[in-house]
Design an enzyme around this catalytic site. Structure first.
Site, PDB file in Angstrom:
ATOM      1  CG  HIS A 161      -1.865  -1.135   1.289  1.00 41.54           C
ATOM      2  ND1 HIS A 161      -2.817  -1.387   0.329  1.00 41.54           N
ATOM      3  CD2 HIS A 161      -2.008  -2.118   2.217  1.00 41.54           C
ATOM      4  CE1 HIS A 161      -3.509  -2.476   0.659  1.00 41.54           C
ATOM      5  NE2 HIS A 161      -3.032  -2.936   1.793  1.00 41.54           N
ATOM      6  CG  HIS A 186       2.740   5.468   6.148  1.00 41.46           C
ATOM      7  ND1 HIS A 186       2.487   5.341   7.513  1.00 41.46           N
ATOM      8  CD2 HIS A 186       1.626   6.047   5.635  1.00 41.46           C
ATOM      9  CE1 HIS A 186       1.286   5.805   7.788  1.00 41.46           C
ATOM     10  NE2 HIS A 186       0.744   6.254   6.675  1.00 41.46           N
ATOM     11  CG  HIS A 188      -0.662   8.369   2.180  1.00 40.20           C
ATOM     12  ND1 HIS A 188      -1.425   7.236   1.982  1.00 40.20           N
ATOM     13  CD2 HIS A 188      -0.350   8.388   3.501  1.00 40.20           C
ATOM     14  CE1 HIS A 188      -1.581   6.605   3.131  1.00 40.20           C
ATOM     15  NE2 HIS A 188      -0.936   7.278   4.078  1.00 40.20           N
ATOM     16  CG  HIS A 205       0.340  10.314   7.074  1.00 39.82           C
ATOM     17  ND1 HIS A 205      -0.792   9.705   6.567  1.00 39.82           N
ATOM     18  CD2 HIS A 205       0.198  11.642   6.820  1.00 39.82           C
ATOM     19  CE1 HIS A 205      -1.580  10.616   6.020  1.00 39.82           C
ATOM     20  NE2 HIS A 205      -1.003  11.797   6.153  1.00 39.82           N
ATOM     21  CB  THR A 275      -5.362   2.418   5.839  1.00 37.37           C
ATOM     22  OG1 THR A 275      -4.714   2.289   7.114  1.00 37.37           O
ATOM     23  CG2 THR A 275      -4.502   3.282   4.930  1.00 37.37           C
TER      24      THR A 275
END
Length: 324
Positions: A161, A186, A188, A205, A275
């Site tokens: 992801h 991580h 995005h 994040h 998520t």
């Protein structure tokens, strides 16, 4: 005789200069760890990735892709009362763990997350979901975030992801009377949160957890700049291309503080994981000033994950606070 001796010396010198190096190439292993049989009592000092002396900042966290309409203006209001936090989230694992959900619309896309499992029901039914579009903030006297980020090995995971960096123990933040340990960060693309209707090219994040099990996420917005970012360049170079693959590099250390702007003003509100299972009760801390990385570095991440951002959620009755 003198001529013969001189020629012999030159021949020996040339042979030494052209002798191939016996330095072994760096092995292409997924984990770089010293050989137990050949390691000396004193291990060599790890390579440290430096923090730039001056981190680039933006204007109030707002990118400038062009002329913005008045609808993207952020209204600031003064408030003397803090927003009451929601109960702590029930999730105890990593935000991206479990489930075959995805970002493309369909049976596993964001609009279907809440129907995929009873444990994902908050993705549909929750009232404090993230991300949100910040259009109004309430100015309030509040303490700054106290960042205490130490050094960590590079442990990088491609979980299918996103690209996630797990952090060694010892880094934490203090905010609003609570202490949160940094677990991982991580990425995005585009940024999940929007400021005045605008989403940045990317966001990092940084996920923290308190001893009581409460979560706090620092969102470091990322804008496109003209130069490569040294830390991002190193992380991308170690990025696994296979899903569910982890690589650890014991000899490379860095500080997550390299992701933070010099001006650490922020917005804050209560929200959720972005998520599944979309657990609520998460304290969000959105840095107003972005980090800059190059267009090439943004494209490198998008090669692996073209889009991995949840759609904007309703703000409902929540207030967004902003330090005065």
């Amino acid at each position: 005789m003198r001529y013969s001796a001189l020629m012999m010396c030159l021949t020996i010198t040339f042979a030494i200069a052209t002798e191939p190096s016996h330095k072994a190439p760096v092995p292409a292993h997924k984990t770089e760890k010293p050989d137990a049989e050949s390691a000396s009592n004193e291990a060599p000092a790890p390579e440290i990735i430096p923090i730039p002396h001056s981190a680039p900042t933006g204007k109030h966290g707002i990118p400038a892709p062009g002329r913005r309409s008045s609808s993207t203006h952020i209204t600031k209001k003064r408030s003397t009362t803090a927003h009451n936090p929601s109960p702590a989230p029930s999730v105890h694992g990593a935000p991206h763990a479990g489930g075959h959900w995805g970002y493309e619309e369909g049976n596993t896309g964001p609009s279907s997350w809440g129907n995929m499992s009873p444990s994902f029901s908050l993705c549909t039914e929750g009232k404090e979901q993230s991300p949100i579009n910040i259009t109004t903030s309430y100015a309030q006297e509040m303490e700054k975030i106290k960042f205490s980020y130490g050094m960590s090995r590079i442990t990088v995971l491609n979980n299918g992801h996103t690209i996630q960096l797990n952090i060694d123990p010892g880094s934490f933040i203090e905010i609003m009377g609570s202490k949160y340990q940094l677990l991982q960060f991580h990425f995005h693309t585009p940024s999940e949160e929007a400021i005045g209707g605008i989403r940045y090219p990317m966001v990092a994040h940084l996920v923290h957890k308190s001893e009581e099990g409460k979560l706090a996420v620092v969102a470091a917005l990322i804008q496109q700049g003209t130069q490569d970012n040294p830390l991002i360049e190193t992380l991308w170079d170690k990025m696994p291309s296979e899903h569910n693959e982890t690589r650890t590099f014991d000899k490379l250390t860095y500080s997550p503080a390299a992701l933070l702007p010099l001006d650490q003003s922020f917005y804050t509100f209560m929200g959720s994981l972005t998520t599944p299972p979309c657990s609520e009760g998460v304290r969000w801390l959105i840095m107003k000033n972005p980090l800059s990385i190059s267009a090439r570095q943004i494209a490198r991440f998008r090669k692996e994950f073209p889009m991995n951002a949840r759609p904007i959620q309703s703000i409902n009755a929540r207030n967004v606070m902003e330090g005065m």
